[in-house]
Write an enzyme that holds these catalytic residues in place. Structure first.
Site, PDB file in Angstrom:
ATOM      1  N   GLY A   1       0.818  -1.213   0.000  1.00  0.00           N
ATOM      2  CA  GLY A   1       0.000   0.000   0.000  1.00  0.00           C
ATOM      3  C   GLY A   1       0.848   1.256   0.000  1.00  0.00           C
ATOM      4  O   GLY A   1       0.531   2.238  -0.693  1.00  0.00           O
ATOM      5  N   ASP A   2       1.934   1.254   0.770  1.00  0.00           N
ATOM      6  CA  ASP A   2       2.857   2.390   0.769  1.00  0.00           C
ATOM      7  C   ASP A   2       3.459   2.581  -0.621  1.00  0.00           C
ATOM      8  O   ASP A   2       3.630   3.709  -1.094  1.00  0.00           O
ATOM      9  CB  ASP A   2       3.992   2.154   1.772  1.00  0.00           C
ATOM     10  CG  ASP A   2       3.492   1.828   3.166  1.00  0.00           C
ATOM     11  OD1 ASP A   2       2.436   2.356   3.560  1.00  0.00           O
ATOM     12  OD2 ASP A   2       4.155   1.037   3.857  1.00  0.00           O
TER      13      ASP A   2
END
Length: 305
Positions: free
Chosen positions: A248-249
């Site tokens: 997600g980052d």
């Protein structure tokens, strides 16, 4: 410039052993010490994309020095605020089951917070501030909100990777992009989704509440990008998922880094998906080579009626 903020970085001490027996001496088969933090992950992807960025946050003690030195060795531009207390250590145990022992984080004083704010004193309208990860117990819940006010006063953009009530408070300030997954989006609106149309409708609602772009990850079902005028969909690229931590980052890094260069939301969506998938298919945060390998697999469809 893009600034990433990791308030509570850590040394991730990763240990591997065939099995773990509580109450006994266990012999480790493999160990690794890695600098950890969600904003740090974003900065690594931005570096891969050759997008200038500065990693901000709080570090202290010999553990903080390890985090800083490790990241500088990777080529990251670190301008962390030094604190008196020690940066935390998280223990990640990979045995017959995975177990995590995460430290709460250091004590951060008001004087140290004021020193950190000086790193944001010269923001310009061309800048983006990305806030990711948990706060330390000593910081107030309003810490990210206070940063947002400084960002908006400078005319800059911000991204905050958060969910629930914290996300609700930030939407009126118009974040550049929000990135809920479909489950987080359903929980946010206290509902369930029966179709992709339901997910799109919820994303459009979030857009109406203030987000400039809504990026929705749906794991193996692909991803959606919702803009004021269009809805875009991409199926998930095929590959073997090795490590979902940091995916997600990486998606945020790919989107923000590309948008800073192009101001093209669709191209930013493409890179966001490629970076997220590349990390999921890697043992650590994706390399540029892996991102370039995945990019041709990203196929985007305009679903706009």
């Amino acid at each position: 410039m893009i600034y990433t903020i990791t308030v509570n970085p850590a040394i991730d001490y990763v240990v591997q052993l065939p099995e773990m027996t509580l109450g006994s001496v266990n012999r480790l088969a493999h160990t690794a010490k890695l600098p950890g933090g969600k904003g740090i992950n974003v900065s690594q992807i931005l570096n891969d994309l050759e997008q200038p960025n500065v990693a901000l946050g709080f570090v202290g003690g010999f553990t903080g020095a390890f985090v800083t030195d490790s990241l500088k060795a990777k080529g990251l531009n670190c301008q962390f605020t030094t604190i008196a207390d020690d940066t935390r250590i998280n223990v990640k145990i990979h045995a017959e089951q995975e177990t995590e022992l995460n430290g709460a984080g250091p004590e951060i004083t008001d004087v140290e917070v004021d020193a950190f704010y000086q790193e944001l004193a010269n923001l310009t309208p061309d800048d983006v501030v990305v806030m990711s990860g948990s706060l330390t117990p000593s910081l107030p819940d309003s810490f990210y909100y206070d940063i947002i006010q400084k960002v908006k006063a400078a005319g800059a953009n911000f991204v905050i990777d958060t969910t629930g009530e914290a996300l609700k408070k930030t939407l009126p300030s118009q974040p550049l992009v929000v990135k809920p997954n479909n489950h987080e989006l359903a929980a946010y609106y206290n509902t369930t989704f029966n179709s992709q149309a339901d997910i799109i409708a919820a994303g459009q609602k979030m857009l109406a509440e203030g987000a400039q772009h809504v990026l929705i990850s749906m794991a193996g079902d692909g991803g959606l990008l919702i803009t004021p005028d269009h809805v875009y969909f991409s199926p998930a690229p095929k590959g073997h998922v090795i490590n979902s931590v940091g995916a997600g980052d990486s998606m945020i890094g790919g989107f923000v880094g590309t948008f800073a260069k192009t101001h093209d939301a669709v191209e930013s969506f493409r890179y966001g998906l490629a970076c997220g998938s590349a990390t999921a298919f890697s043992e650590d945060i994706a390399t540029r080579a892996k991102i370039d390998e995945i990019l041709p697999l990203i196929k985007i469809e305009d679903l706009t009626n």
